[in-house]
Each structure stands twice: as structure tokens, then as C-alpha cells.
Write a protein that holds these residues in place. Structure first.
Motif, PDB file in Angstrom:
ATOM      1  N   ALA A  35      -2.641 -92.872  15.822  1.00 18.93           N
ATOM      2  CA  ALA A  35      -3.631 -92.663  16.994  1.00 18.93           C
ATOM      3  C   ALA A  35      -3.359 -93.535  18.122  1.00 18.93           C
ATOM      4  CB  ALA A  35      -4.977 -92.956  16.311  1.00 18.93           C
ATOM      5  N   ALA A  36      -2.997 -94.960  17.797  1.00 26.27           N
ATOM      6  CA  ALA A  36      -2.650 -95.840  18.570  1.00 26.27           C
ATOM      7  C   ALA A  36      -3.983 -96.095  19.784  1.00 26.27           C
ATOM      8  CB  ALA A  36      -1.471 -95.632  19.567  1.00 26.27           C
ATOM      9  N   GLY A  37      -5.039 -96.154  19.160  1.00 23.59           N
ATOM     10  CA  GLY A  37      -6.360 -96.489  20.182  1.00 23.59           C
ATOM     11  C   GLY A  37      -6.921 -95.318  20.582  1.00 23.59           C
ATOM     12  N   ARG A  38      -6.465 -94.127  20.167  1.00 24.28           N
ATOM     13  CA  ARG A  38      -7.047 -92.855  20.879  1.00 24.28           C
ATOM     14  C   ARG A  38      -8.084 -92.322  20.046  1.00 24.28           C
ATOM     15  NH1 ARG A  38      -1.573 -92.233  21.371  1.00 24.28           N
ATOM     16  NH2 ARG A  38      -1.626 -90.699  19.751  1.00 24.28           N
ATOM     17  N   PRO A  96     -12.294 -77.702  -7.054  1.00 21.68           N
ATOM     18  CA  PRO A  96     -12.436 -77.854  -5.624  1.00 21.68           C
ATOM     19  C   PRO A  96     -13.353 -77.050  -4.992  1.00 21.68           C
ATOM     20  CG  PRO A  96      -9.932 -77.608  -6.480  1.00 21.68           C
ATOM     21  CD  PRO A  96     -11.078 -77.617  -7.678  1.00 21.68           C
ATOM     22  N   ALA A  97     -13.846 -76.324  -5.757  1.00 21.81           N
ATOM     23  CA  ALA A  97     -15.315 -75.648  -5.099  1.00 21.81           C
ATOM     24  C   ALA A  97     -16.400 -76.584  -5.045  1.00 21.81           C
ATOM     25  CB  ALA A  97     -15.540 -74.354  -5.981  1.00 21.81           C
ATOM     26  N   LEU A  98     -16.545 -77.648  -5.735  1.00 17.41           N
ATOM     27  CA  LEU A  98     -17.388 -78.799  -5.548  1.00 17.41           C
ATOM     28  C   LEU A  98     -16.953 -79.828  -4.819  1.00 17.41           C
ATOM     29  CD1 LEU A  98     -18.752 -78.345  -9.308  1.00 17.41           C
ATOM     30  CD2 LEU A  98     -19.695 -77.377  -7.410  1.00 17.41           C
ATOM     31  N   VAL A  99     -16.002 -80.172  -5.093  1.00 21.28           N
ATOM     32  CA  VAL A  99     -15.376 -81.297  -4.223  1.00 21.28           C
ATOM     33  C   VAL A  99     -14.030 -80.899  -3.371  1.00 21.28           C
ATOM     34  CG1 VAL A  99     -14.148 -83.638  -4.311  1.00 21.28           C
ATOM     35  CG2 VAL A  99     -15.988 -82.998  -6.237  1.00 21.28           C
ATOM     36  N   PRO A 100     -14.203 -80.471  -2.372  1.00 20.80           N
ATOM     37  CA  PRO A 100     -13.238 -79.632  -1.430  1.00 20.80           C
ATOM     38  C   PRO A 100     -11.936 -80.495  -1.287  1.00 20.80           C
ATOM     39  CG  PRO A 100     -14.926 -80.310  -0.210  1.00 20.80           C
ATOM     40  CD  PRO A 100     -15.425 -80.875  -1.435  1.00 20.80           C
ATOM     41  N   PRO A 101     -10.837 -79.624  -0.974  1.00 20.48           N
ATOM     42  CA  PRO A 101      -9.523 -80.190  -1.060  1.00 20.48           C
ATOM     43  C   PRO A 101      -9.277 -80.835   0.330  1.00 20.48           C
ATOM     44  CG  PRO A 101      -9.189 -77.781  -0.975  1.00 20.48           C
ATOM     45  CD  PRO A 101     -10.847 -78.077  -1.212  1.00 20.48           C
ATOM     46  N   HIS A 102     -10.416 -81.044   1.228  1.00 22.37           N
ATOM     47  CA  HIS A 102      -9.805 -81.481   2.382  1.00 22.37           C
ATOM     48  C   HIS A 102     -11.147 -82.192   2.881  1.00 22.37           C
ATOM     49  CE1 HIS A 102     -12.694 -78.240   4.105  1.00 22.37           C
ATOM     50  NE2 HIS A 102     -12.160 -77.868   3.057  1.00 22.37           N
ATOM     51  N   ALA A 103     -10.914 -83.158   4.122  1.00 24.47           N
ATOM     52  CA  ALA A 103     -12.170 -83.594   4.682  1.00 24.47           C
ATOM     53  C   ALA A 103     -11.620 -83.754   6.191  1.00 24.47           C
ATOM     54  CB  ALA A 103     -12.629 -85.012   4.322  1.00 24.47           C
ATOM     55  N   THR A 104     -12.439 -83.524   7.202  1.00 23.98           N
ATOM     56  CA  THR A 104     -11.993 -84.084   8.609  1.00 23.98           C
ATOM     57  C   THR A 104     -12.900 -84.630   9.119  1.00 23.98           C
ATOM     58  OG1 THR A 104     -11.317 -81.747   9.066  1.00 23.98           O
ATOM     59  CG2 THR A 104     -11.649 -82.620  11.016  1.00 23.98           C
ATOM     60  N   LEU A 105     -12.480 -86.178   9.619  1.00 23.80           N
ATOM     61  CA  LEU A 105     -13.078 -87.151   9.787  1.00 23.80           C
ATOM     62  C   LEU A 105     -12.921 -87.693  11.386  1.00 23.80           C
ATOM     63  CD1 LEU A 105     -12.491 -88.914   6.575  1.00 23.80           C
ATOM     64  CD2 LEU A 105     -14.487 -87.743   7.132  1.00 23.80           C
ATOM     65  N   PRO A 106     -14.015 -88.193  12.145  1.00 23.50           N
ATOM     66  CA  PRO A 106     -13.809 -88.769  13.541  1.00 23.50           C
ATOM     67  C   PRO A 106     -13.048 -89.892  13.523  1.00 23.50           C
ATOM     68  CG  PRO A 106     -15.997 -88.950  12.558  1.00 23.50           C
ATOM     69  CD  PRO A 106     -15.228 -88.372  11.661  1.00 23.50           C
ATOM     70  N   VAL A 107     -12.236 -89.975  14.507  1.00 22.58           N
ATOM     71  CA  VAL A 107     -11.543 -91.361  14.886  1.00 22.58           C
ATOM     72  C   VAL A 107     -11.873 -91.664  16.195  1.00 22.58           C
ATOM     73  CG1 VAL A 107      -8.961 -92.361  15.188  1.00 22.58           C
ATOM     74  CG2 VAL A 107      -9.681 -90.437  13.511  1.00 22.58           C
ATOM     75  N   LEU A 108     -12.196 -92.766  16.312  1.00 19.16           N
ATOM     76  CA  LEU A 108     -12.673 -93.312  17.613  1.00 19.16           C
ATOM     77  C   LEU A 108     -12.026 -94.676  18.129  1.00 19.16           C
ATOM     78  CD1 LEU A 108     -16.558 -93.224  17.189  1.00 19.16           C
ATOM     79  CD2 LEU A 108     -15.146 -91.606  18.667  1.00 19.16           C
ATOM     80  N   ASP A 109     -11.413 -94.812  19.179  1.00 21.90           N
ATOM     81  CA  ASP A 109     -10.431 -95.977  19.448  1.00 21.90           C
ATOM     82  C   ASP A 109      -9.222 -96.332  18.441  1.00 21.90           C
ATOM     83  OD1 ASP A 109      -9.771 -97.898  21.046  1.00 21.90           O
ATOM     84  OD2 ASP A 109     -11.179 -99.375  20.376  1.00 21.90           O
ATOM     85  N   GLY A 110      -8.774 -95.476  17.608  1.00 22.60           N
ATOM     86  CA  GLY A 110      -7.723 -95.059  16.785  1.00 22.60           C
ATOM     87  C   GLY A 110      -8.217 -95.882  15.413  1.00 22.60           C
ATOM     88  N   ARG A 111      -9.588 -95.680  15.180  1.00 17.87           N
ATOM     89  CA  ARG A 111     -10.110 -96.195  13.967  1.00 17.87           C
ATOM     90  C   ARG A 111     -10.916 -95.069  13.111  1.00 17.87           C
ATOM     91  NH1 ARG A 111     -11.262-100.397  17.027  1.00 17.87           N
ATOM     92  NH2 ARG A 111     -13.388-100.257  16.788  1.00 17.87           N
ATOM     93  N   LEU A 112     -10.954 -95.103  12.040  1.00 18.73           N
ATOM     94  CA  LEU A 112     -11.589 -94.138  11.348  1.00 18.73           C
ATOM     95  C   LEU A 112     -13.319 -94.412  11.307  1.00 18.73           C
ATOM     96  CD1 LEU A 112     -11.105 -91.688   9.516  1.00 18.73           C
ATOM     97  CD2 LEU A 112     -10.978 -93.143   7.650  1.00 18.73           C
ATOM     98  N   GLU A 113     -13.915 -93.482  11.680  1.00 17.33           N
ATOM     99  CA  GLU A 113     -15.189 -93.881  12.162  1.00 17.33           C
ATOM    100  C   GLU A 113     -16.229 -93.599  10.590  1.00 17.33           C
ATOM    101  OE1 GLU A 113     -18.677 -95.105  14.448  1.00 17.33           O
ATOM    102  OE2 GLU A 113     -16.424 -95.303  14.662  1.00 17.33           O
ATOM    103  N   LEU A 114     -16.317 -94.314   9.865  1.00 19.85           N
ATOM    104  CA  LEU A 114     -16.991 -94.249   8.528  1.00 19.85           C
ATOM    105  C   LEU A 114     -18.060 -95.034   8.555  1.00 19.85           C
ATOM    106  CD1 LEU A 114     -14.040 -94.534   6.068  1.00 19.85           C
ATOM    107  CD2 LEU A 114     -15.205 -92.423   6.563  1.00 19.85           C
ATOM    108  N   GLY A 115     -19.022 -94.631   7.868  1.00 24.71           N
ATOM    109  CA  GLY A 115     -20.480 -95.319   7.707  1.00 24.71           C
ATOM    110  C   GLY A 115     -19.840 -96.743   7.067  1.00 24.71           C
TER     111      GLY A 115
END
Length: 140
Positions: A35-38, A96-115
Motif C-alpha cells: 500500500a505504501a501509504g495509500r 465456510p457457510a458460517l465463517v466465510p472464506p474471505h474478508a474485505t477490509l479498509p486500508v487508510l494511509d497504508g494501514r489496516l483500519e481495524l477497531g
């Protein structure tokens, strides 16, 4: 349109027990380079029929609570029609029907935006397959 799409595959040995594996650090390392800051999106995908990706708190018992809840919802017994592998393996194919095989997460300023307490985790209940691949893809 995006200027960058970068991907990396993690090889994870989850072992022969049911596990929740925290891969947040791996995601952060990948984003530092990719991401290099993006800003953008991180997609985390596990290409296996018996594993999933979860975002949850780890280290305070929630990971064990998740495995306990999955045992309640998906008992490892002989009720499953899918019967190859270890006893109760059919439930791993329902996971996988209960815990899906994927997640799409926001990245802000090159960092994962987690709680504050959120982590990205591989959830693997399949004791028969200790080697897993997780694909990380940054779109930004």
C-alpha cells in the motif's frame, strides 16, 4: 480505476488441532510494502473448503469461545453426510457457510483500519489438513 493491485500468498501451518490463527501482523507487513501509504482495500481469502477468515478479538478468550461455539453449532460426530477424513470431518465443510472464506477490509494511509481489539484470523477446524494458504490482495 485503481493504479495498484498487489497480491501475496501466505503459507500457514495450522497443525493437527482446531485453531484460530491471528494473521493481523502478516496483513500489516504486506500492506507496509504493497500500500505504501495509500488508501484502498485489503481482501483476505483462504482457498480451502474447510477454513474461514474472521475478524475478532484474540488473546482474551474470544478465539477459544469461537471454537467452542462452532463445536456447539457443528459437532464433530457422525451426523454429516460428507464422511471422508477424521470423524466429524463433514462439519469442516459446512464451516465456510458460517465463517466465510474471505474478508474485505479498509486500508487508510497504508494501514489496516481495524477497531481497537479486532484482529484478522484464519479459522481452521480441519485436523486433516495442517497446511493452509491465505491470499492477501491490496487494491488501491
Amino acid at each position: 480505476m485503481s493504479d495498484v493491485f498487489t497480491t501475496r500468498v501466505l503459507n500457514i501451518t495450522s497443525g493437527s488441532t482446531e485453531k484460530v490463527v491471528d494473521i493481523t501482523g502478516d496483513c500489516a507487513s504486506f500492506l507496509h510494502e504493497a500500500a505504501a501509504g495509500r488508501d484502498g482495500l485489503l481482501n483476505v481469502f483462504v482457498p480451502h473448503a474447510t477454513a474461514g477468515i474472521a475478524v475478532l478479538e484474540t488473546g482474551a478468550g474470544s478465539d477459544d469461545d469461537l471454537l467452542a461455539a462452532l463445536h456447539t453449532l457443528l459437532p464433530a460426530d457422525d451426523r454429516w453426510q460428507h464422511r471422508h477424513g477424521s470423524p466429524g470431518h463433514g462439519r469442516d465443510h459446512v464451516l465456510p457457510a458460517l465463517v466465510p472464506p474471505h474478508a474485505t477490509l479498509p486500508v487508510l494511509d497504508g494501514r489496516l483500519e481495524l477497531g481497537t481489539w479486532q484482529s484478522v484470523c484464519l479459522v481452521d477446524t480441519n485436523k486433516d489438513n495442517p497446511e493452509r494458504k491465505v491470499r492477501l490482495s491490496f487494491l488501491g
